[in-house]
Design a protein around this motif. Structure first.
Motif, PDB file in Angstrom:
ATOM      1  N   CYS A 247      -7.074  -1.157   0.732  1.00 46.74           N
ATOM      2  CA  CYS A 247      -5.939  -1.567   1.537  1.00 46.74           C
ATOM      3  C   CYS A 247      -6.678  -2.180   2.884  1.00 46.74           C
ATOM      4  O   CYS A 247      -7.409  -1.140   3.058  1.00 46.74           O
ATOM      5  CB  CYS A 247      -5.065  -0.715   1.865  1.00 46.74           C
ATOM      6  SG  CYS A 247      -3.743  -1.044   3.147  1.00 46.74           S
TER       7      CYS A 247
ATOM      8  N   CYS B 134       0.179   3.140   3.716  1.00 41.52           N
ATOM      9  CA  CYS B 134       0.497   2.576   5.216  1.00 41.52           C
ATOM     10  C   CYS B 134       1.544   1.496   4.851  1.00 41.52           C
ATOM     11  O   CYS B 134       2.222   0.979   5.970  1.00 41.52           O
ATOM     12  CB  CYS B 134      -0.709   2.183   5.804  1.00 41.52           C
ATOM     13  SG  CYS B 134      -1.220   0.509   5.094  1.00 41.52           S
TER      14      CYS B 134
ATOM     15  N   CYS C 275       0.796  -1.027   0.167  1.00 44.37           N
ATOM     16  CA  CYS C 275      -0.107  -0.138   0.061  1.00 44.37           C
ATOM     17  C   CYS C 275       0.885   1.086   0.242  1.00 44.37           C
ATOM     18  O   CYS C 275       1.952   1.324   0.751  1.00 44.37           O
ATOM     19  CB  CYS C 275      -0.781   0.078   1.385  1.00 44.37           C
ATOM     20  SG  CYS C 275      -1.840   1.692   1.498  1.00 44.37           S
TER      21      CYS C 275
ATOM     22  N   CYS D 118      -5.534   0.746   5.827  1.00 45.78           N
ATOM     23  CA  CYS D 118      -5.779   2.085   5.865  1.00 45.78           C
ATOM     24  C   CYS D 118      -6.999   2.313   4.831  1.00 45.78           C
ATOM     25  O   CYS D 118      -7.564   3.440   4.800  1.00 45.78           O
ATOM     26  CB  CYS D 118      -4.659   2.873   5.514  1.00 45.78           C
ATOM     27  SG  CYS D 118      -4.357   2.647   3.651  1.00 45.78           S
TER      28      CYS D 118
HETATM   29 ZN    ZN Z   1      -2.648   0.936   3.292  1.00 45.88          ZN
END
Ligand code: ZN
Ligand code: ZN
Length: 442
Positions: free
Chosen positions: A243, A231, A228, A246
């Protein structure tokens, strides 16, 4: 609060600079893990980093409040005095009709630093609660986008240049806000150094404060392995999925990276010409009007014997934007042709231009300080020039261009070109063998 989440097993991470997947071991405090292919930093570990970051951000907020509520600079001229606060610069620019410049200075020196400190405080204080709010991961998603635009350290350097110029014209007294600005800069830099944002994401996940997006049952079989971009968590998902930690939209590579970067780079190159030709400001002193282009301002500093300052402004305002534009062109062209030479150097170059781009704002911040202070009726006053708008646009657009470029595409293109060459060689070899066989039959 469970501060130490020691992952005993190594964690698989994707390097966001070259796309290499590698296992990051459990790190000792004071150490960092770097990508084995491009040397990009994957993780940093510090002792008590959440507590340290919280302390630094509380101190930063106190300095910030002091900075915006106390006098900034006082100028005395013709038996008159003029006191400014940090906000006077953008307000005066807006009064003069330069709304874009006013917005840029207000956003980068006042609003973005406040947002950055506030989000960090909300998240770090929230994590200290026994039952943190469920939405705590949402504001932290914005940190990566906000951080590059909070330019307190650049503003401080702009102030230094403005102060040197002001002292040549008038008597200048430094207010409490200047010391608060310096304190704020130190605290924000300390907070950035103390904390690896991935640690906060891990803590949020550990406390189960995450975006619980259901993973499709076949995702592990059919999805891509993707880190991601917000994050850094590894996901097995299709392009466009969320994701699991997040909730950000996942893409294997940044969307429309090449076309977007080309468009922004060409626009910035075109604006770089008026930014250097047209005056960035005019100073009227006792009826005498002087127009200053960026180079004119630098030669003025040289004439005053301030060559270190002239060199600083020359590097920040002329060299840095040029390096950024040339580097972006170089990265785009080498990606287009799939060139495999100097991939590591080009990746390092990308990291450098991402860091240095914001320092070109020195001239704009200096202008906002001069415009705010040198307002003595018809005797002495400063007005911004159209060159300043073009220059601010160059800085903002090149920052967007470098943020939009995905350096992993350079590695992808080089790999693809290599595979094509291998396939071509195999076909050529196959044809040679065939023609040799046919020759034998004849
Ligand atoms: Zn993420
Ligand atoms: Zn790498």
């Amino acid at each position: 609060m469970s501060q130490n989440i020691n992952h005993v097993l190594p964690i698989l991470c994707e390097c966001h600079d070259c796309g290499c997947f590698s296992h990051v071991p459990n790190l000792m405090p004071g150490t960092k893990a770097v990508c084995p292919r491009c040397d990009g930093v994957l993780r940093r570990e510090h002792r008590n980093q959440l507590d340290m970051a919280l302390a630094c951000n509380i101190a930063a907020l106190l300095f910030y409040v002091l900075m915006v509520t106390t006098p900034f600079l006082e100028v005395r001229m013709y038996r008159m005095n003029h006191i400014s606060t940090l906000q006077t610069g953008p307000y005066t620019l807006a009064d003069d009709g330069f709304i874009f410049l006013a917005s840029v200075v207000f956003l980068f020196s006042i609003l973005m630093p406040l947002l950055k400190i506030s989000i960090m405080l909300v998240v770090l204080l929230g994590l200290r609660l026994s039952s943190p709010p469920r939405w705590l991961y949402v504001p932290f998603r914005w940190m990566k986008r906000i951080s590059p635009w909070a330019m307190i350290e650049v503003y401080l350097l702009g102030l230094f240049v403005a102060y040197t110029r002001l002292t040549a014209l008038a008597q200048v007294d430094i207010g409490i806000a200047v010391y608060a600005l310096a304190g704020l800069m130190i605290m924000m830099a300390a907070a950035d150094m103390a904390l690896d944002p991935i640690k906060v994401w891990e803590e949020l996940e550990h406390r189960n404060i995450i975006h619980k997006h259901p993973i499709h049952k076949n995702t592990l079989d059919t999805g891509h392995r993707m880190g991601c971009h917000v994050c850094h968590r590894l996901n097995y998902a299709q392009d466009g999925a969320s994701c699991v930690r997040c909730g950000s939209i996942l893409h294997r590579r940044k969307l429309d990276s090449i076309s977007r970067t080309w468009a922004l780079t060409i626009t910035a190159m075109m604006l770089y010409i008026p930014a250097n030709i047209y005056p960035v400001m005019t100073i009227t002193n006792l009826g005498q009007i002087t127009y200053y282009t960026i180079l004119g301002g630098i030669s003025d500093l040289l004439k005053a014997g301030l060559w270190p300052l002239a060199l600083l402004v020359f590097i920040a305002s002329i060299i840095v934007p040029l390096i950024k534009l040339i580097s972006l062109m170089l990265m785009l062209l080498t990606t287009h042709y799939g060139i495999s030479q100097h991939l590591i150097d080009r990746t390092r170059l990308y990291r450098i231009i991402e860091i240095i781009g914001r320092w070109s704002m020195i001239d704009i911040f200096m202008l906002s300080i001069l415009v705010a202070l040198l307002q003595f009726g018809q005797l002495t006053y400063v007005r911004p020039g159209v060159g300043a708008i073009a220059f601010a646009l160059v800085v903002v657009i090149t920052m967007f261009a470098s943020q939009g470029f995905d350096p992993r595409l350079m590695w992808d293109a080089a790999k693809k070109r290599k595979q094509q060459n291998v396939t071509c060689n195999n076909i050529a070899l196959h044809n040679t063998v065939l023609s040799a066989n046919e020759g034998g039959k004849i």
